[in-house]
Design a protein around this motif. Structure first.
Motif, PDB file in Angstrom:
ATOM      1  N   LEU A  70       3.446   2.774   1.204  1.00  0.00           N
ATOM      2  CA  LEU A  70       3.315   1.640   1.146  1.00  0.00           C
ATOM      3  C   LEU A  70       4.786   0.439   1.164  1.00  0.00           C
ATOM      4  O   LEU A  70       4.968  -0.032   2.156  1.00  0.00           O
ATOM      5  N   ALA A  96      11.239  -4.368   5.124  1.00  0.00           N
ATOM      6  CA  ALA A  96      10.879  -6.157   5.307  1.00  0.00           C
ATOM      7  C   ALA A  96      12.029  -7.325   4.464  1.00  0.00           C
ATOM      8  O   ALA A  96      13.011  -8.109   5.061  1.00  0.00           O
ATOM      9  N   PRO A 102       7.565   0.839   4.300  1.00  0.00           N
ATOM     10  CA  PRO A 102       8.732  -0.586   5.210  1.00  0.00           C
ATOM     11  C   PRO A 102       8.408  -1.973   4.445  1.00  0.00           C
ATOM     12  O   PRO A 102       9.041  -2.848   5.055  1.00  0.00           O
ATOM     13  N   ALA A 103       7.454  -2.088   3.412  1.00  0.00           N
ATOM     14  CA  ALA A 103       7.541  -3.654   3.065  1.00  0.00           C
ATOM     15  C   ALA A 103       8.883  -3.874   2.332  1.00  0.00           C
ATOM     16  O   ALA A 103       9.716  -4.613   1.680  1.00  0.00           O
ATOM     17  N   TYR A 133      -3.099  -3.974   0.238  1.00  0.00           N
ATOM     18  CA  TYR A 133      -3.451  -3.787  -0.815  1.00  0.00           C
ATOM     19  C   TYR A 133      -3.149  -4.418  -1.729  1.00  0.00           C
ATOM     20  O   TYR A 133      -4.413  -4.086  -2.499  1.00  0.00           O
ATOM     21  N   PRO A 153       0.743  -4.317   5.110  1.00  0.00           N
ATOM     22  CA  PRO A 153      -0.320  -3.420   3.760  1.00  0.00           C
ATOM     23  C   PRO A 153      -0.354  -3.065   2.950  1.00  0.00           C
ATOM     24  O   PRO A 153      -1.065  -2.897   2.525  1.00  0.00           O
ATOM     25  N   SER A 154       1.244  -3.463   2.254  1.00  0.00           N
ATOM     26  CA  SER A 154       1.505  -3.736   1.342  1.00  0.00           C
ATOM     27  C   SER A 154       0.243  -4.722   0.355  1.00  0.00           C
ATOM     28  O   SER A 154      -0.549  -4.998  -0.429  1.00  0.00           O
ATOM     29  N   LEU A 155       0.514  -6.165   1.377  1.00  0.00           N
ATOM     30  CA  LEU A 155       0.174  -7.624   1.045  1.00  0.00           C
ATOM     31  C   LEU A 155      -1.637  -7.060   0.846  1.00  0.00           C
ATOM     32  O   LEU A 155      -2.227  -7.538   0.507  1.00  0.00           O
ATOM     33  N   ILE A 161       8.072  -1.784  -4.546  1.00  0.00           N
ATOM     34  CA  ILE A 161       8.647  -2.540  -3.331  1.00  0.00           C
ATOM     35  C   ILE A 161       9.696  -3.164  -3.575  1.00  0.00           C
ATOM     36  O   ILE A 161      10.440  -3.130  -3.106  1.00  0.00           O
ATOM     37  N   LEU A 205       5.431  -5.811   5.954  1.00  0.00           N
ATOM     38  CA  LEU A 205       4.251  -6.781   4.644  1.00  0.00           C
ATOM     39  C   LEU A 205       3.326  -6.394   4.985  1.00  0.00           C
ATOM     40  O   LEU A 205       2.743  -6.363   3.295  1.00  0.00           O
ATOM     41  N   LEU A 216       2.365  -0.816  -7.152  1.00  0.00           N
ATOM     42  CA  LEU A 216       3.360  -0.782  -5.788  1.00  0.00           C
ATOM     43  C   LEU A 216       4.265  -2.503  -6.476  1.00  0.00           C
ATOM     44  O   LEU A 216       5.157  -1.977  -5.252  1.00  0.00           O
TER      45      LEU A 216
END
Lengths: 376, 297
Positions: free
Chosen positions: B114, B121, B117-118, A18, A14-16, B181, A12, B177
């Motif tokens: 991005l 998870a 993976p998020a 960003y 990288p997304s967070l 996600i 998580l 994003l």
């Protein structure tokens, strides 16, 4: 499930990161733009010397009284020497206390260096100062009230229409008539349509030589085109915007409603039918209450988006006669017009506060209703 | 999740022991009247959606003279690509269209890379803070774009990134994003965990199991999410008009020149912007509820 592991956090991360960079940081910047302005303060010295210890700090434009003066000399970079006056001054500092200290002639405006009793501070070190100037400028702008009222009118008109239509669409899809898949696809088409395209589309209908006039003309109701979109016709302009928004943004509510309906167990519906409930009774007492969580989410989402209505309004009305909050944000920001990002940032924050406030209000209203029903 | 393909339940007449033939007929008739009225309503709403698209299409494929004419035709007769040609050859439009495509593709790539993976998870792990993160992502989704665009424009000027195609793509990635996600997470959640477990049992590392088993199965859904991202970026106009000046994207360019342009330009532009959304809905139709339906979970 599993024992603790860092893997999900790493995935998580990288997304967070960003989102922090592109949401948290701009938010902070937004506050600074809205409530800070460039300013300067002058530091007083304990001795008549540039390198002396600092005394107090005085704001620009402060009037100070001169207690003492000294004519000294300073050496310029090219080696020449010129006279320079130093004044011992007394004045109010940033916190309102009286301070005294030395300043030289470069930092103050003084009528006569030898005789004047007072001076005005005109230079200092750049700093940021908290201010409500920009907010006041927004609230006092004559377009602000109009923009706010128009935005609210649009929300009040659009949302009920949208939700009624979306629920009808959802019920049609859910009634599983033959071809309901095709209807679903058709109803979902506007999901991908931009607000600008939708605005242009409805402009083509409402403009003077547009389809509505052409239609009315063809069936013989009018003999010369009626001008729907003009400054004296606010109602028609608002109607055109409402139709464009209902046309475009009902689909998302419809999809949320349909997925909410799918989650309702068929048992409830069948029970309703067995006990002889009419269609309206089933909608009113079974479907709507069970659909409430979905509707609430859709309502919050749509309200937040409705506060940002922009391109539709510009496409249909040009954005001058009829204006909305987001359009004012752009007008203040636009380098070709007001070129004032500070006021634009106040507008942006205002829109955010309104959206958050309304969302909280919805959530509170729903909760208190639930509590009330528990007490029954 | 229930799919639309589940067979229709028989919701017809109520079972009634001593229902006479006449009663049954009446009930049947009432039933078919209701069915018929549902159809009429459904078709009316379909027309409400389709007619404006037909009209703007009519304009885009009529001659410029017909576009200016009054009263207007309601079908593109005679059909012509002249109006469309005029629009596409207007100064700055091709460049703007190219910018739009570049921005949308960068956004798509960044956002998907991005989000994979998020999303994985969120779909596969239970960990402390999972719900808070989910909720955070959801609330970011509902955040007004307006609030971000102004300060980001100022920041980009400071960083010498203003008016660049890639900086707009960075902004669009931030906007898309959260949605990407959540959609990707729901796609991964639809891939049976047993398959992944089986791969592990046969000696795959977790990474290899993901790469060889989960990802290929999730690919169509991820592609749909990517298309959604593309369309979101293609449609976005507020941030685009604030963050660019000479490197306008298509919507920004059209909006900016709107008050100076004639009807043929506007209508052709409006139709041109519609095209990706029409294609979009065709490709994502199976994933519609993955995308929007799970908003309320």
């Amino acid at each position: 499930m599993k024992k603790f592991s860092w893997t999900p956090y790493l995935l998580l991360l990288p997304s967070l990161l960003y989102l922090v960079i592109f949401f948290a940081y701009p938010m902070y910047e937004s506050f600074r733009l809205a409530f800070q302005k460039d300013s300067a303060i002058l530091s007083l010295r304990d001795e008549p010397d540039e390198n002396a210890e600092l005394g107090g700090q005085v704001k620009l434009q402060t009037i100070v009284t001169i207690l003492d003066r000294l004519q000294l000399e300073e050496t310029l970079p090219n080696g020449r020497i010129r006279p320079i006056f130093w004044f011992q001054v007394e004045g109010e500092d940033i916190n309102g206390n009286t301070v005294t200290g030395w300043v030289n002639q470069k930092s103050v405006f003084i009528e006569n260096r030898r005789t004047s009793e007072t001076a005005r501070v005109v230079a200092g070190e750049p700093t940021k100062e908290w201010t409500t100037d920009f907010a006041e400028r927004m609230f006092n702008d004559y377009r602000f009230k109009r923009a706010l009222i128009t935005t609210l009118i649009l929300i009040v008109l659009i949302l009920p229409l949208q939700f009624t239509l979306a629920i009808i669409m959802g019920l049609i899809i859910q009634s599983r008539i033959r071809g309901s898949n095709i209807f679903l696809y058709i109803y979902a088409i506007p999901l991908g349509v931009s607000d600008l395209a939708s605005g242009i589309l409805w402009y083509s209908i409402f403009t003077q030589r547009g389809f509505l006039n052409s239609f009315l003309d063809t069936v013989g109701l009018i003999d010369k085109p009626y001008i729907f979109i003009q400054a004296s016709n606010r109602e028609w302009m608002i109607a055109a915007i409402v139709l464009a928004e209902v046309w475009r943004a009902t689909s998302i509510v419809m999809v949320i409603v349909v997925s909410g309906l799918q989650a309702i167990s068929r048992d409830y519906m069948e029970a309703g039918e067995v006990f002889g409930a009419t269609l309206w009774q089933r909608i009113r007492y079974i479907i709507l209450p069970l659909l409430k969580p979905s509707l609430q989410v859709a309502l919050i989402l749509r309200t937040i988006l409705a506060f940002q209505v922009f391109a539709v309004v510009v496409a249909i009305t040009g954005g001058d006669v009829l204006t909305v909050l987001a359009n004012e944000t752009y007008r203040w920001y636009d380098p070709a017009r007001y070129n004032n990002a500070n006021v634009a940032a106040v507008y942006a924050l205002f829109i955010m506060v309104l959206s958050l406030g309304i969302s909280l209000f919805y959530l509170r209203a729903v909760r208190s209703q639930e509590e009330a029903s528990k007490n029954l | 999740m229930t799919t639309l393909e589940t067979p229709m339940n028989s919701t017809t007449t109520r079972p009634s022991m001593e229902a006479t033939a006449a009663d049954r007929n009446r009930a049947k008739r009432r039933h078919s009247i209701r069915r018929g009225s549902i159809y009429v309503l459904a078709c009316l709403i379909a027309l409400w959606i389709l007619v404006p698209i037909w009209l703007i299409g009519t304009m885009a494929f009529s001659t410029p003279e017909d576009v200016r004419n009054y009263p207007k035709h309601f079908a593109p007769i005679p059909a012509s690509t002249e109006t469309m040609d005029f629009f596409l050859n207007t100064d700055g439009i091709q460049r703007a269209a190219r910018n739009s495509i570049v921005v949308a593709i960068i956004t798509l790539i960044l956002s998907t890379l991005l989000a994979i993976p998020a999303g994985y998870a969120i779909a596969r792990y239970l960990f402390p803070g999972r719900d808070a993160i989910r909720l955070g992502i959801l609330s970011v989704r509902a955040f007004p774009i307006v609030v971000l665009a102004v300060p980001l424009a100022i920041t980009f000027i400071k960083w010498d990134m203003y008016d660049k195609v890639y900086s707009l793509a960075l902004m669009h990635t931030a906007l898309t994003l959260p949605t990407t996600i959540l959609v990707v997470a729901s796609v991964f959640a639809g891939v049976p965990y047993e398959l992944e477990e089986a791969a592990r049992i046969f000696g795959c590392t977790p990474a290899k199991a993901f790469w060889k088993v989960v990802l290929p199965l999730a690919m169509p859904g991820i592609a749909a999410a990517a298309i959604l991202t593309f369309v979101l970026s293609w449609n976005e106009v507020f941030a685009a008009i604030l963050l660019t000046l000479t490197n306008r994207t298509l919507p920004a360019q059209i909006l900016y020149t709107l008050d100076k342009s004639g009807d043929p330009f506007k209508f052709a532009g409006g139709f041109f912007m519609l095209i990706p959304s029409l294609i979009f809905i065709f490709f994502i139709r199976r994933y519609l509820f993955n995308m929007y339906g799970q908003l309320n979970k």
